[in-house]
Design an enzyme around this catalytic site. Sequence first.
Site, PDB file in Angstrom:
ATOM      1  CG  HIS A 191      -1.924   1.121   1.179  1.00  0.00           C
ATOM      2  ND1 HIS A 191      -3.190   0.973   0.656  1.00  0.00           N
ATOM      3  CD2 HIS A 191      -1.829   2.422   1.582  1.00  0.00           C
ATOM      4  CE1 HIS A 191      -3.843   2.115   0.743  1.00  0.00           C
ATOM      5  NE2 HIS A 191      -3.039   3.013   1.298  1.00  0.00           N
ATOM      6  CB  CYS A 192       2.071   3.265  -2.709  1.00  0.00           C
ATOM      7  SG  CYS A 192       3.241   4.603  -3.043  1.00  0.00           S
ATOM      8  N   PRO A 193       1.575   5.104   0.252  1.00  0.00           N
ATOM      9  CG  PRO A 193       3.033   5.916   1.887  1.00  0.00           C
ATOM     10  CD  PRO A 193       2.742   4.701   1.067  1.00  0.00           C
TER      11      PRO A 193
ATOM     12  CG  ASN B 101      -4.888   7.871  -0.558  1.00  0.00           C
ATOM     13  OD1 ASN B 101      -4.729   7.177   0.446  1.00  0.00           O
ATOM     14  ND2 ASN B 101      -6.010   8.542  -0.791  1.00  0.00           N
TER      15      ASN B 101
END
Length: 322
Positions: free
Chosen positions: A111-113, A116
């Site tokens: 999950h890439c911040p 998002n």
Amino acid sequence: MDNIGEQVLCLIAYHLLFAMFVWSYWRTIFTLPMNPSKEFHLSYAEKELLEREPRGEAHQEILRRAGKDLPIYTRTMSGAIRYCDRCQLIKPDRCHHCSVCDKCILKMDHHCPWVNNCVGFSNYKFFLLFLAYSLLYCLFIAATDLQYFIKFWTNGLPDTQAKFHIMFLFFAAAMFSVSLSSLFGYHCWLVSKNKSTLEAFRNPVFRHGTDKNGFSLGFSKNMRQVFGDEKKYWLLPIFSSLGDGCSFPTCLVNQDPEQPSTPAGLNSTAKNPENHQFPAKMLRESQSHLLTDSQSWTESGINPGKGKAGMSNPALTMENET
């Protein structure tokens, strides 16, 4: 720049890289992660049974019946069928539950911040292109700004505030180039080995045990799994990855004794489509190319009996995973 041709060339290159960077970034952000298909979800009756029965052999029997025709080859570390309590489904191979999105994501990478969004089967190619074009974009800015950056330190620039902008631009582009090059290089290595970030940190577990190269088909086939067979789409943020995200061809180093290996060059699914119970539609021609080679590929779902035999192990227990 005094030369008109040089100015035009730099403007074209800049806007082309910028456009590809924005396009890839947009597709990475707004492409919804794919979730397991309905075949992997338990029926209402099976959910009722799981809630009523105590954990143990009764749970194992329910999961064995529910997953007897599903193309699942991976297990938990304890050897249990990979089941998600929150989504109430049997996890397909390479599928993981994202605690941020609160759902199971097919071939989840991370999950890439920064975007998002979950990076998985549906947008992993877009994420790679986003890294590539952002790296090229930063390198282009650093390279074109380098001569003016040198003049800044040798007092070759006019004494205006613009020279501080040149210094800041070069440092920002150079620092982003270093960080992006390491991240892009790491993901290129993952693609060459047909691994996700999660699988690099924890090797996938098959029925016969842990196998770090279980999904690796060789460099060329690993590349095609992500970018597809048609090379004209490789550099464009257009979905062209092979497969459906629910089942993947494997090349097990230590063959599972419960799964007879497929004869070389034989694709029994193509010859006997009625024996292939998942997915319902035929494999695309591009997928079949990955599975027919001089080596023995273990194709998910070739023989439903294999899945049944593999899940009949009394040692299998259900394990809660989120």
